[in-house]
Write a protein that holds these residues in place. Sequence first.
Motif, PDB file in Angstrom:
ATOM      1  N   PRO A 101       0.716  -1.013  -0.096  1.00 16.80           N
ATOM      2  CA  PRO A 101      -0.025   0.146  -0.151  1.00 16.80           C
ATOM      3  C   PRO A 101       0.633   1.231  -0.240  1.00 16.80           C
ATOM      4  CG  PRO A 101      -0.166  -0.918   2.205  1.00 16.80           C
ATOM      5  CD  PRO A 101       0.706  -1.965   1.546  1.00 16.80           C
ATOM      6  N   VAL A 102       0.312   2.603  -0.847  1.00 18.90           N
ATOM      7  CA  VAL A 102       1.248   3.169  -0.624  1.00 18.90           C
ATOM      8  C   VAL A 102       0.195   4.304  -0.358  1.00 18.90           C
ATOM      9  CG1 VAL A 102       1.807   5.238  -2.194  1.00 18.90           C
ATOM     10  CG2 VAL A 102       1.788   2.860  -3.163  1.00 18.90           C
ATOM     11  N   SER A 103       1.049   5.245   1.000  1.00 16.62           N
ATOM     12  CA  SER A 103       0.790   6.846   1.318  1.00 16.62           C
ATOM     13  C   SER A 103       0.948   7.841   0.170  1.00 16.62           C
ATOM     14  CB  SER A 103       1.792   6.910   2.432  1.00 16.62           C
ATOM     15  OG  SER A 103       1.776   8.162   2.618  1.00 16.62           O
ATOM     16  N   LEU A 104      -0.077   8.091   0.889  1.00 18.29           N
ATOM     17  CA  LEU A 104      -0.537   9.194  -0.184  1.00 18.29           C
ATOM     18  C   LEU A 104      -0.747  10.899  -0.010  1.00 18.29           C
ATOM     19  CD1 LEU A 104      -3.841   7.996  -2.387  1.00 18.29           C
ATOM     20  CD2 LEU A 104      -1.155   7.378  -3.027  1.00 18.29           C
ATOM     21  N   ALA A 105      -0.965  11.013   1.811  1.00 17.22           N
ATOM     22  CA  ALA A 105      -0.607  12.315   2.270  1.00 17.22           C
ATOM     23  C   ALA A 105      -0.068  12.003   3.752  1.00 17.22           C
ATOM     24  CB  ALA A 105      -2.224  12.861   2.391  1.00 17.22           C
ATOM     25  N   VAL A 106       0.773  12.861   4.268  1.00 21.37           N
ATOM     26  CA  VAL A 106       1.462  12.913   5.204  1.00 21.37           C
ATOM     27  C   VAL A 106       0.833  14.264   6.479  1.00 21.37           C
ATOM     28  CG1 VAL A 106       3.277  11.460   5.266  1.00 21.37           C
ATOM     29  CG2 VAL A 106       3.272  13.691   4.550  1.00 21.37           C
ATOM     30  N   ALA A 107       0.832  14.230   7.712  1.00 18.08           N
ATOM     31  CA  ALA A 107       0.774  14.947   8.056  1.00 18.08           C
ATOM     32  C   ALA A 107       1.852  15.042   9.274  1.00 18.08           C
ATOM     33  CB  ALA A 107      -0.857  14.868   9.436  1.00 18.08           C
ATOM     34  N   VAL A 108       2.733  16.168   8.960  1.00 11.79           N
ATOM     35  CA  VAL A 108       3.797  16.348   9.812  1.00 11.79           C
ATOM     36  C   VAL A 108       3.559  17.794  10.682  1.00 11.79           C
ATOM     37  CG1 VAL A 108       6.420  17.048  10.085  1.00 11.79           C
ATOM     38  CG2 VAL A 108       5.242  15.925   8.001  1.00 11.79           C
ATOM     39  N   ALA A 109       3.334  17.652  12.196  1.00 14.09           N
ATOM     40  CA  ALA A 109       3.695  18.754  13.043  1.00 14.09           C
ATOM     41  C   ALA A 109       5.599  18.528  13.850  1.00 14.09           C
ATOM     42  CB  ALA A 109       3.108  18.759  14.706  1.00 14.09           C
ATOM     43  N   ALA A 110       6.446  19.698  13.555  1.00 18.66           N
ATOM     44  CA  ALA A 110       7.303  19.797  14.107  1.00 18.66           C
ATOM     45  C   ALA A 110       8.072  21.499  14.664  1.00 18.66           C
ATOM     46  CB  ALA A 110       8.341  19.967  13.241  1.00 18.66           C
ATOM     47  N   ASP A 111       8.937  21.133  15.727  1.00 16.83           N
ATOM     48  CA  ASP A 111       9.324  22.790  16.826  1.00 16.83           C
ATOM     49  C   ASP A 111      10.012  23.581  15.983  1.00 16.83           C
ATOM     50  OD1 ASP A 111       8.380  21.063  19.305  1.00 16.83           O
ATOM     51  OD2 ASP A 111      10.886  20.274  18.895  1.00 16.83           O
ATOM     52  N   ALA A 112       8.611  24.723  15.810  1.00 18.00           N
ATOM     53  CA  ALA A 112       9.785  25.585  15.627  1.00 18.00           C
ATOM     54  C   ALA A 112      11.062  26.051  15.446  1.00 18.00           C
ATOM     55  CB  ALA A 112       8.536  26.986  15.166  1.00 18.00           C
ATOM     56  N   ASP A 113      11.804  26.572  14.345  1.00 19.59           N
ATOM     57  CA  ASP A 113      12.741  26.941  14.382  1.00 19.59           C
ATOM     58  C   ASP A 113      13.632  28.179  15.576  1.00 19.59           C
ATOM     59  OD1 ASP A 113      15.955  27.810  13.947  1.00 19.59           O
ATOM     60  OD2 ASP A 113      14.687  27.940  11.438  1.00 19.59           O
ATOM     61  N   THR A 114      14.358  27.836  16.341  1.00 15.53           N
ATOM     62  CA  THR A 114      14.814  28.780  17.919  1.00 15.53           C
ATOM     63  C   THR A 114      15.025  29.862  17.073  1.00 15.53           C
ATOM     64  OG1 THR A 114      15.830  27.230  18.280  1.00 15.53           O
ATOM     65  CG2 THR A 114      14.464  26.848  19.681  1.00 15.53           C
ATOM     66  N   SER A 115      15.628  29.566  16.145  1.00 13.18           N
ATOM     67  CA  SER A 115      16.220  30.849  15.717  1.00 13.18           C
ATOM     68  C   SER A 115      15.397  32.446  15.496  1.00 13.18           C
ATOM     69  CB  SER A 115      17.645  31.011  14.838  1.00 13.18           C
ATOM     70  OG  SER A 115      16.930  30.373  13.769  1.00 13.18           O
ATOM     71  N   MET A 116      14.582  31.766  15.049  1.00 11.01           N
ATOM     72  CA  MET A 116      13.781  32.676  14.117  1.00 11.01           C
ATOM     73  C   MET A 116      12.491  33.043  15.702  1.00 11.01           C
ATOM     74  SD  MET A 116      12.420  32.215  10.447  1.00 11.01           S
ATOM     75  CE  MET A 116      12.723  30.681  10.658  1.00 11.01           C
ATOM     76  N   VAL A 117      11.745  32.132  16.636  1.00 12.03           N
ATOM     77  CA  VAL A 117      10.635  32.262  17.485  1.00 12.03           C
ATOM     78  C   VAL A 117      10.906  31.426  18.756  1.00 12.03           C
ATOM     79  CG1 VAL A 117       8.482  32.934  15.928  1.00 12.03           C
ATOM     80  CG2 VAL A 117       9.025  30.363  16.330  1.00 12.03           C
ATOM     81  N   ALA A 118      10.805  31.891  19.630  1.00  6.89           N
ATOM     82  CA  ALA A 118      10.908  31.184  21.222  1.00  6.89           C
ATOM     83  C   ALA A 118      10.282  30.009  20.994  1.00  6.89           C
ATOM     84  CB  ALA A 118      10.202  32.344  22.217  1.00  6.89           C
ATOM     85  N   ASP A 119       9.347  30.012  20.873  1.00  5.67           N
ATOM     86  CA  ASP A 119       8.427  28.398  20.504  1.00  5.67           C
ATOM     87  C   ASP A 119       8.047  28.489  19.571  1.00  5.67           C
ATOM     88  OD1 ASP A 119       7.513  29.931  21.728  1.00  5.67           O
ATOM     89  OD2 ASP A 119       6.844  28.757  24.003  1.00  5.67           O
ATOM     90  N   GLY A 120       6.831  27.101  19.655  1.00  4.34           N
ATOM     91  CA  GLY A 120       5.860  27.496  18.890  1.00  4.34           C
ATOM     92  C   GLY A 120       6.002  25.887  17.468  1.00  4.34           C
ATOM     93  N   ARG A 121       4.906  25.339  17.107  1.00  3.69           N
ATOM     94  CA  ARG A 121       5.424  24.703  16.767  1.00  3.69           C
ATOM     95  C   ARG A 121       4.928  24.474  15.066  1.00  3.69           C
ATOM     96  NH1 ARG A 121       6.803  19.572  18.145  1.00  3.69           N
ATOM     97  NH2 ARG A 121       4.906  18.492  17.884  1.00  3.69           N
ATOM     98  N   SER A 122       5.684  24.795  14.153  1.00  4.36           N
ATOM     99  CA  SER A 122       5.051  23.914  12.435  1.00  4.36           C
ATOM    100  C   SER A 122       4.156  22.744  12.208  1.00  4.36           C
ATOM    101  CB  SER A 122       6.508  24.618  11.786  1.00  4.36           C
ATOM    102  OG  SER A 122       7.991  24.774  11.961  1.00  4.36           O
TER     103      SER A 122
END
Lengths: 260, 1081
Positions: free
Chosen positions: B851-872
Motif C-alpha cells: 500500500p502506498v501512502s498518499l498524504a502525510v501530516a507533520v508537526a515539528a518544533d519551530a526554528d528557535t533562531s526565529m521564534v522562541a517556541d511554537g510548532r510548525s
Amino acid sequence: MRNFAAIYSKEMRSYFVSPVAYVIAGVFLFLSGYLFRNILMQFNLWCLQFGQRAQQMGGQMPALNLNEMVVTQFFGVMDFIWLLVIPMLTMRLFAEEKKNGTIELLMTSPIRTVEVMLGKFFACFSLYSIIVGLTLVYFVILEAYGSPDWGPIFTGYMGYLFLGATFISVGILASALTENQIVAVLLTFGMLLLFWLIDWSASFAGPTAAKILHYLSFIEHLEDFQRGVIDSKDVIFYLSFTFFCLFLTTRVIESRRWRR
Amino acid sequence: MKGYTTPLGLVGAALIVAGGLAYLLDPESGSVGLINLGLGALLVVVTGILNPDLFRLYGRWLNAFWGGIMVFGIVVMVNFLGNRYADRIDLTEGQLHSVSDLAVETLKGLDREVRALAFMEGGEQVELKLLLAELETIGDRFSYEFVDPDRDPVRTEDYGIRRYNTLVLESGDKQQKITELKERQIVNALLKLTRDRQDKVYLTVGHGERRLGNEPQALGVLQARLGDIDYSVGDSLFLAREQEVPEDCAVLVVAGPRTPFFSLEVEAIRAYLAEGGAVLLLLDPLYESGLERLLSEWGVSLGDDFVIDTSGIGSLFGLDFTTPVAVSYGEHPVTAKHGGMMTFFQLSRSVQFSEKAGLEGTPLVMTSEAGWAESDLSVLESQGDHTVKLDEGVDRPGPVNLAMAVHDAAGGGRLVVFGDSDFTTNQYFDHQGNGDLVLNALSWLAEDEGLISIRPRDPGYNPIALTESDSEWIFWLSVVLYPALIALIGLMVVSSKGRWSLADLSAAGLGVVISLGIAGLVNFMGDRYNIRHDMTADQLFTLSSDTHRLIEPLQANGQYVKVKTFMGEMEGLRFQDLLEEYGYISKNFTHELIDPQKNQLQVEQNNIRERGTSIVEVIVDGKVHSERITERSEEALSNAILKALKAKDQKAYFTGGHGEAELDQVDGEGYSILKGRLKELNFAVESGIALTADVPDDATLLVVLGPKAPFAPAEVEILRRYLGGGGSALLLLDPGTATGLEGLLDEYSIELGQDFVVDLSGMGQLFGADVSVPVVINYGDHPITEQLSAGTMSFYPLVRSVRPAAHREKNLEIEALVYTHKSSWGEMDLRPIKGEGGKVEFDPQVDLRGPVSLAVAVAADADTSMVADGRSRLVVFGDAGFASNEYFSQQANGELAVNSINWLTEDEDRLKIADRQPAHNPINLIGNQGSVILWVSVFILPFAVALSGLVMVLKRGYQTYAAGFVSWLVYSFLANGLFFFVSGVVATSEGTVLAGESKLLAALASVAIGYGIHRRASWAWLPALVLSALCAGMVALTIFTGSGIGSSLIPNETVQLFYAAIFVVNAAILLWIKRVFAEVN
C-alpha cells in the motif's frame, strides 16, 4: 431577652428531663452509626479490591476518594434520617401548649410572641445541633484511620445547621397550626418531603419552571455544602426560608389574639 | 429432706436430656452420654422414691412438654412437605398460559420427533417442568423426560453432560444442549435442531453503513438474534470490489448508508434482485443512497422528507415528534402478527409504492393520522429554531407509509424498504415490536416464513404507554385535584365551626403573599449576586486562573458564550459541575444540557455523532463562531472557547504565480466549494499572493494548491522561513509536475514521490475513471483521520505518493494519513500521464510497492533562531483534484480536507489546564479495626446517650428499677445456664468428658443462681457475683490473649465481646442492687 432565656431554658429542660432527647439522640446515633459503618466498610472493601487497579488505570475509574465515597455518601443518607426525625422534635412545641391550654397563659403574659417562638425555635435547634455535633465522632474515627479532607466536612456540617434550621422552622409552623401532635408531625413531614423531592418534577417541567423547582429543592442547595463549596445563594435560601416560616408562625400564633 | 427433692429431680431430668441428646448426636463415643443418662434416671428414681407426690406434678409437666413437641413436629412436617411438593399456581399474566407464538408455530410445524432430556440436580425443577409440559401439549411430536445425573450416571455420561441443569434436545442423531432454561432459548434450540438450512445474511460496507458491534448505533443484537436461529451474518461485503452479490447470500442488507452507492454496485444489486434475490434496504432520510433509480424500477419511491408524528406516543419513550410510532400495519406476511404492537422509527422518511406490472407491493408500516411527511428538510439541517407544520399540498398528510414490501412474482425477487435504519440498532432493537419487525422482514425475504412470529419476551417485561396528555391528566388528578378535594372537605368541616371571618382570611392571605414576595425577592437577589468559596483541599470546584482570564472579560467585551452539551442528566456529572462553575464566573456564559434521546431533532440539526459532544458558541456583535468538543474537561472547554473567541482573526493565504488552481472557479475543476468551507470555518481567504516578500504575519494558514510550475529557490526560502517560524501550510501537489519543494519537504522528513499511483483494485471505474484513481478505505492513526466514519471512502484522481522518510533532521512527529489498497503501486514511469506513451506495469525494481501512502501530516518544533517556541504544521497531499468541486462533496474527500485545515490551524498556545479529579485517598482497615469502629459508632455512642437518659429516669425511684434489674439478672443467668447446657451436651457427645461434665455443672449452678435471684435470696448474691466475674473474666482473657477457655466456648470475637459485656454489666448491677437481697432476708 430574659423572657427569651426563660422560654429557651424551659424548653431545653423539658427535652432533657424527659427521655425524649435521649431516645431521639440514641436512635438517631444508632441509625447513623450503622449507616456510617456500612458505608465505610463498603469503601474499605473497594479499597482492598480495586486499590491497586485504580492507580494503574488512572482516569479509567473514579478515584477511591474518602471524601467523595464516604463523607459525601454519609451526609447524603443522614439528611434523610433528619427528614424523619425533625417532625418528632418539633411536633409538640406549640401543639402541646394549645392542647393543654397553656398557650393562653403565654399569650396573656407580658412575653412577646416573637420571644416565645424564638425561644422554642432555638431550644429545638440547640438539641438538633448537639445531636448533629455528636456525629463528629465518626470523622474523628476517619481521621484515625485515613486522612479525610476537613474542608468538605466543615462545610457539610455548616450545611446541616442551615438545613436543620429550615426543617425546624417548617416543623414549628406546622405545630402552631394545629393542636394535634400527630397532625403536626404529618404536616411537617409532608412539607419537608415535598420540598425534598420537588426537583424531581423539574425534569418534566418547562425550562423556567424547572429552574424554579430546582431552586426550591432542599437537597439542591445542600449539594454545594456537601461537596465543600460555600455559596452565598444557598445560605440566603435557607435563611430566608427559615425566616419566612418563623414569620408565618408568629402570625399564626398572634392570630389567636384576634380570632374569635 | 423433701425440700431438696425438687431440685434433685430437675437435675436428674436435665441429665437425662443432656445424656440422651449427646448420645443421639454421636452414638459412637456415647458412653459419657449414656452414663449421664443413667445417672439422671437414677436421680429421678431416687426423687420419686423420696417424694412420690412430685411425680404427679411432673406428669402434668410432661403432658405439656409432649404437647409442645407434637405441635412443633407437626409444624416442621407441614413445612417440609410444603417445600418438597411445591406446586405453583401462577396467576401472573403470561407465564403459564402464554407460551409464545413462535413456540406454538415451531412445535406445530415439527416434522420429526423431538425429545427433551432435562438433566436436573435432584432430578426435577418445577418451573421447567411446567414449561415443558405446556410445550408437550402443543402438536404431538415433542416429549420430555427428567433425568437425575447422580442416579443415572450412564446416560449422563452418554450425553456428555458436564454440569447440572442442562437441557438436551434431541431429534434423530442431532442434539442441542442449553443451560439457560428459558422459553426463548428452548425454542431457538428447537429451531436449530429442526431446520435443515443455514442462511447467510450479508451487510454491505463502504458507504458508512451500520456495522456489527456493541455500540448503541451498531447491529450486534440483530446479529445475535439471527445467530440464535442459525442465520449467519457477514458484514464484509464491499460491493465495489466484489462487483456481485455472493452466491450464498440469502438476504442482502443495506443498513443506513451515508454516501451514495456507485452505479457499478447498484448494477450488482439490480442483477441480484433480477435473479430472484432478496434485499432489505434501510435508508435514512437526508442521505442519498444512489439506489433511487433501482427502487423506481421496483415501483418504490423514497420521499425526500422526514416523518413527523404529533400523536405524542413517542414522548413515552422520551422521544420527540421526529420519531413516528407506528401502530397500524399492512396486510402482509411480515406484519401479520404485529397487530396492536408498537414499532418506532427515529427520524424516518416516507416510502411509497406505485403499481407496476408483475410486481406486488404492500405497505408494511403506517403512522397514525396525526403524522405527516415533512418535506422542508432545512429544519433538520439548519441550526435554528425552525418549526414544522403540515403544509397543504406540499407535505404528504398521514397516515404515511414507512416501509414497503415488494414481491416480483415472476422473477422471485423480494425487496423490503424501510425509510429508517435506527430501529434495527442495538439501542432500539429490544424496544416494543422493533426487533420482531426486522426479524420477520428478514424471514420473509429469506422465504423462511415459518419463522415469522412475535418472539417471547424475557419475563418481567411490562411496560406502560402514556401519551403526553395522559401524563398531564394524571398529574392534575393525582397531585392537585384529589388532595385538594380532601383538603376542601376538611376545610368545610372545620370552617363550619365558624372561627374565621372573611376579613381574617383575606388579611392572613395578604400577609402571606407580602412576606412570600419579600422572601422571593431576597432569593432572587441572592441568586444573582452570589459569592462562592471552595473549601476542598484540592480546590476541586475552582476553575483555573486561565479560565477565569478567559471568561471574566466576556461581559465587558459584550461577548456571549453558549455551550450545548449533548448528554443525559445523569452522565458526566463532574463536567456538569464544571459547567455550573463557568456560569458562576460570568453571567454571559450559559449552558444547556440536551438529552440526545429526547431531542433527536437537535441532534440531527447539529449533526451530533457522539454522546457527550459539546457545541461551544461564541456570539460577538451578533456573529456566531462555533466550536465542538467531545472531551469533557475544563481544558477542552476553555480551549474551545478560546478558539471560538479568536476565530475572527483567522486568515488563509493561497500562493499564486505557478499556475495554481483557480479558487473562484465554480465548475468541476474549480475549488469554490473549498473556499466556501474555509469561510464557514471563520477564515478570511486571500488568493494569488506572490511569494516575493515574507508571508504576512497574520497568516493562519498557507495553501499551495496544485502548482503547475516549480517554485523558485527564493520563494522556497520564504516558505522555509514561514514554516520555521511556526507557520502552518497545506500543500496539494499533483504528480507529473516539478514543484521545487522537494528539498524543503525533505527537511521535514517528507518524501515526495516522483511517480503516480496506480490502483488495480478496479474501484476507480466506479467514477468512470481508470486505474489512475486510487480509492482509499484505510486511514492512518491521526487526529485528521480519526473522525472519519468507519468504512467511508475517499479517492484521488491522479495522485503521487507522499510518505514519511526514514531520516529525521528536526524534532517532529510525522504520520501517513491515507493508504491505498495493497494491490496498488507507485508507478515511476510518468510517460503515460504525460501522453508520451509508455506502459503501466509493476516493476519491482523501480516502482513503489503498495500500500502506498498518499498524504502525510507533520508537526515539528519551530526554528528557535526565529521564534522562541511554537510548532510548525504541514499537511501534504499528492493530489489537488480530490478537493476540487467535482470531488469535494463525494464520499469522505471534503471531510478529509476540512479536517486537515482544522488540524493545521489548531491553536498552538493551548491553555494547559490540569484536570482536577478527586484524589486517590483510600482507607485500609486491618484486623479488628473494623469491629472497633462498629462498636464505637453503632453501640457505644448511641447507648451512652441512651443510658444517660436512663440515669435521668432512674433517679425517680429505686424499687421500680430494682425489680426490673432482678428480672434481667434472672433471665441472663437462665440463658447462661441454657447456653452452658447446650455446650455441655455438645462436649459430652464429642467425648471430652471433663469439659462436658464441668459445663453441665456450670449450667446447673447458673440456673440455681438464677432461681436464687428470682427469690431474692441472700445466699444467691455472692455466687452470682462470683459467676459473673468468672464468666466475664474468662472471656475477656480470651479476647486479649487470643486463646483460652473462652475461645472453645464462643468462637466468634464479636459475640465474645458481647458476652463479656453482659456479665460486666451483671456484676455492676449486682453490686448496685445488693440492698434488695438484704431487705428480703
